[in-house]
Design a protein around this motif. Structure first.
Motif, PDB file in Angstrom:
ATOM      1  N   ILE A   1       0.835  -1.058   0.061  1.00 40.08           N
ATOM      2  CA  ILE A   1       0.015  -0.104  -0.173  1.00 40.08           C
ATOM      3  C   ILE A   1       0.721   1.233  -0.094  1.00 40.08           C
ATOM      4  O   ILE A   1       1.738   1.259   0.868  1.00 40.08           O
ATOM      5  N   HIS A   2       0.584   1.975  -0.915  1.00 40.29           N
ATOM      6  CA  HIS A   2       1.359   3.400  -0.913  1.00 40.29           C
ATOM      7  C   HIS A   2       0.510   4.601  -0.758  1.00 40.29           C
ATOM      8  O   HIS A   2      -0.687   4.367  -1.223  1.00 40.29           O
ATOM      9  N   GLN A   3       1.264   5.545  -0.106  1.00 41.43           N
ATOM     10  CA  GLN A   3       0.502   6.829  -0.022  1.00 41.43           C
ATOM     11  C   GLN A   3       1.082   7.991  -0.543  1.00 41.43           C
ATOM     12  O   GLN A   3       2.330   7.973  -0.435  1.00 41.43           O
ATOM     13  N   TRP A   4       0.476   8.873  -1.100  1.00 41.52           N
ATOM     14  CA  TRP A   4       1.327  10.166  -1.957  1.00 41.52           C
ATOM     15  C   TRP A   4       0.439  11.469  -1.326  1.00 41.52           C
ATOM     16  O   TRP A   4      -0.990  11.174  -1.262  1.00 41.52           O
ATOM     17  N   PRO A   5       1.240  12.369  -1.089  1.00 46.12           N
ATOM     18  CA  PRO A   5       2.576  12.616  -1.008  1.00 46.12           C
ATOM     19  C   PRO A   5       3.025  12.242   0.438  1.00 46.12           C
ATOM     20  O   PRO A   5       2.113  11.687   1.319  1.00 46.12           O
ATOM     21  N   VAL A   6       4.347  12.146   0.505  1.00 46.05           N
ATOM     22  CA  VAL A   6       4.682  11.614   2.059  1.00 46.05           C
ATOM     23  C   VAL A   6       4.518  12.732   3.007  1.00 46.05           C
ATOM     24  O   VAL A   6       3.947  12.402   4.304  1.00 46.05           O
ATOM     25  N   ALA A   7       4.662  13.865   2.859  1.00 40.49           N
ATOM     26  CA  ALA A   7       4.424  15.095   3.636  1.00 40.49           C
ATOM     27  C   ALA A   7       3.867  16.480   2.749  1.00 40.49           C
ATOM     28  O   ALA A   7       4.192  16.490   1.515  1.00 40.49           O
ATOM     29  N   GLU A   8       2.947  17.088   3.327  1.00 38.30           N
ATOM     30  CA  GLU A   8       2.556  18.436   2.691  1.00 38.30           C
ATOM     31  C   GLU A   8       2.454  19.535   3.678  1.00 38.30           C
ATOM     32  O   GLU A   8       2.236  19.385   4.918  1.00 38.30           O
ATOM     33  N   ILE A   9       3.129  20.763   3.189  1.00 41.52           N
ATOM     34  CA  ILE A   9       2.691  21.947   3.936  1.00 41.52           C
ATOM     35  C   ILE A   9       1.783  22.977   3.124  1.00 41.52           C
ATOM     36  O   ILE A   9       2.248  23.230   2.037  1.00 41.52           O
ATOM     37  N   LYS A  10       0.740  23.187   3.671  1.00 42.94           N
ATOM     38  CA  LYS A  10      -0.307  23.946   3.036  1.00 42.94           C
ATOM     39  C   LYS A  10      -0.903  25.002   3.977  1.00 42.94           C
ATOM     40  O   LYS A  10      -0.699  25.283   5.129  1.00 42.94           O
TER      41      LYS A  10
ATOM     42  N   TYR B   1      -4.779  -3.169   7.498  1.00 39.31           N
ATOM     43  CA  TYR B   1      -3.400  -2.882   7.486  1.00 39.31           C
ATOM     44  C   TYR B   1      -3.014  -1.668   6.749  1.00 39.31           C
ATOM     45  O   TYR B   1      -3.648  -1.088   5.865  1.00 39.31           O
ATOM     46  N   PHE B   2      -2.357  -0.818   7.520  1.00 38.49           N
ATOM     47  CA  PHE B   2      -2.022   0.616   7.323  1.00 38.49           C
ATOM     48  C   PHE B   2      -0.853   0.917   6.217  1.00 38.49           C
ATOM     49  O   PHE B   2       0.197   0.174   6.185  1.00 38.49           O
ATOM     50  N   GLY B   3      -0.993   2.032   5.495  1.00 38.31           N
ATOM     51  CA  GLY B   3      -0.079   2.490   4.592  1.00 38.31           C
ATOM     52  C   GLY B   3       1.042   3.305   5.452  1.00 38.31           C
ATOM     53  O   GLY B   3       0.597   3.481   6.643  1.00 38.31           O
ATOM     54  N   PRO B   4       1.840   3.848   4.771  1.00 42.71           N
ATOM     55  CA  PRO B   4       2.962   4.625   5.388  1.00 42.71           C
ATOM     56  C   PRO B   4       2.500   6.114   6.038  1.00 42.71           C
ATOM     57  O   PRO B   4       2.983   6.758   6.668  1.00 42.71           O
ATOM     58  N   GLY B   5       1.223   6.713   5.463  1.00 45.66           N
ATOM     59  CA  GLY B   5       0.671   7.627   5.867  1.00 45.66           C
ATOM     60  C   GLY B   5       1.350   8.995   5.364  1.00 45.66           C
ATOM     61  O   GLY B   5       2.502   8.992   4.720  1.00 45.66           O
ATOM     62  N   THR B   6       0.660  10.219   5.457  1.00 47.61           N
ATOM     63  CA  THR B   6       1.175  11.424   4.924  1.00 47.61           C
ATOM     64  C   THR B   6       0.756  12.359   6.047  1.00 47.61           C
ATOM     65  O   THR B   6      -0.257  12.571   6.607  1.00 47.61           O
ATOM     66  N   ARG B   7       2.177  13.081   6.222  1.00 52.84           N
ATOM     67  CA  ARG B   7       2.016  13.975   7.413  1.00 52.84           C
ATOM     68  C   ARG B   7       1.440  15.427   6.751  1.00 52.84           C
ATOM     69  O   ARG B   7       2.356  15.823   5.756  1.00 52.84           O
ATOM     70  N   LEU B   8       0.506  16.149   7.230  1.00 52.73           N
ATOM     71  CA  LEU B   8      -0.100  17.322   6.933  1.00 52.73           C
ATOM     72  C   LEU B   8       0.053  18.258   7.909  1.00 52.73           C
ATOM     73  O   LEU B   8      -0.341  18.122   8.884  1.00 52.73           O
ATOM     74  N   THR B   9       0.872  19.561   7.438  1.00 52.42           N
ATOM     75  CA  THR B   9       0.704  20.696   8.048  1.00 52.42           C
ATOM     76  C   THR B   9       0.085  21.674   7.509  1.00 52.42           C
ATOM     77  O   THR B   9       0.394  22.049   6.406  1.00 52.42           O
TER      78      THR B   9
END
Lengths: 112, 112
Positions: A4-13, A102-110
Motif C-alpha cells: 500500500i502506497h500513499q502520496w505525498p509523504v508530507a505536505e505543508i499547505k 493494514y496501514f499504509g505509511p501515511g501522509t503528514r499534513l501541516t
C-alpha cells in the motif's frame, strides 16, 4: 504480497487551500479501503471507508471528502483546508468485512 | 456504541522488566480484538489479534488473551526491550461492520 502506497509523504499547505491525498494498494483484488486521521500522539479516527469502486461511506464529518475512482485507489480531498486538518493521514485496507486492517505509511499534513 | 478503554497513557519501565498494558472493551456483538504498535513517525502495525475466548495469542514476544467474561484483552510481555518503546493501541471490531474502534493508546517508554 500486498503493498500500500500513499502520496505525498508530507505536505505543508496554507489555510483555505485545496488538498488531495492518494492511496494505492497492489496485490489485493477488491479490498475494503479506509481513511484515518491522527493528531500528533493521539488516537486513530476513522474518516471514511469504501467496499467497492464508486461507493464511499463517511464515518465522521471533518470538512473532508473521499472518492474511490478505481478498485485499487482511494482519494481524500477538500477544497478548503482548516488549521484543524493538520495531522497524520493514514490509508488502510482489509480483506474481510470487519477483519484486521493494514496501514499504509501515511501522509503528514501541516496546515499553516 | 462500541468503545475501547486503555487506562494508562504512559508506562515507563526499565529494560528487562515485565509489562502489562490494559485494554477493556464494550460491545453488544461478538468481538474481534487487535493490538497495534506504532513507532515514532511510522504507521501502526498489527501486533496481535483474537476472537477466541480464553485462548492466548502470541507474536514477537508479546501475548494477550481475550476474556469475554471481563471484556478484556490485556497486552503482556515478560521482558521489555529498548526497541519496544512505542505507542500501543487496542482496537475492536464488532457487529460485522467496517468500523475499527481504537482506544486512546498507551505510550510504552523503556529505559536502560
Amino acid at each position: 504480497a500486498q503493498t500500500i502506497h500513499q502520496w505525498p509523504v508530507a505536505e505543508i499547505k496554507a489555510v483555505g487551500s485545496p488538498l488531495s491525498l492518494g492511496c494505492t494498494i497492489k496485490g489485493k483484488s477488491s479490498p475494503n479501503l479506509y481513511w484515518y486521521w491522527q493528531a500528533t500522539g493521539g488516537t486513530l479516527q476513522q474518516l471514511f471507508y469504501s467496499i467497492t469502486v464508486g461507493q464511499v461511506e463517511s464515518v465522521v464529518q471533518l470538512n473532508l471528502s473521499a472518492s474511490r475512482p478505481k478498485d485499487d485507489q482511494f482519494i481524500l480531498s477538500t477544497e478548503k483546508l482548516l488549521l484543524s486538518h493538520s495531522g497524520f493521514y493514514l490509508c488502510a485496507w482489509s480483506g474481510d468485512w470487519g477483519g484486521e486492517q493494514y496501514f499504509g505509511p501515511g501522509t503528514r499534513l501541516t496546515v499553516l | 456504541g462500541d468503545s475501547v478503554t486503555q487506562t494508562e497513557g504512559l508506562v515507563t519501565l526499565t529494560k528487562g522488566l515485565p509489562v502489562m498494558l490494559n485494554c477493556t472493551y464494550q460491545t453488544t456483538y461478538s468481538p474481534f480484538l487487535f493490538w497495534y504498535v506504532q513507532h515514532l513517525n511510522e504507521a501502526p502495525k498489527l501486533l496481535l489479534k483474537s476472537s477466541t475466548d480464553n485462548k492466548r495469542t502470541e507474536h514477537q514476544g508479546f501475548y494477550a488473551t481475550l476474556h469475554k467474561s471481563s471484556s478484556s484483552f490485556h497486552l503482556q510481555k515478560s521482558s521489555v526491550q529498548l526497541s519496544d518503546s512505542a505507542l500501543y493501541f487496542c482496537a475492536l471490531s464488532a457487529g460485522g461492520n467496517n468500523k475499527l474502534t481504537f482506544g486512546q493508546g498507551t505510550v510504552l517508554s523503556v529505559i536502560p
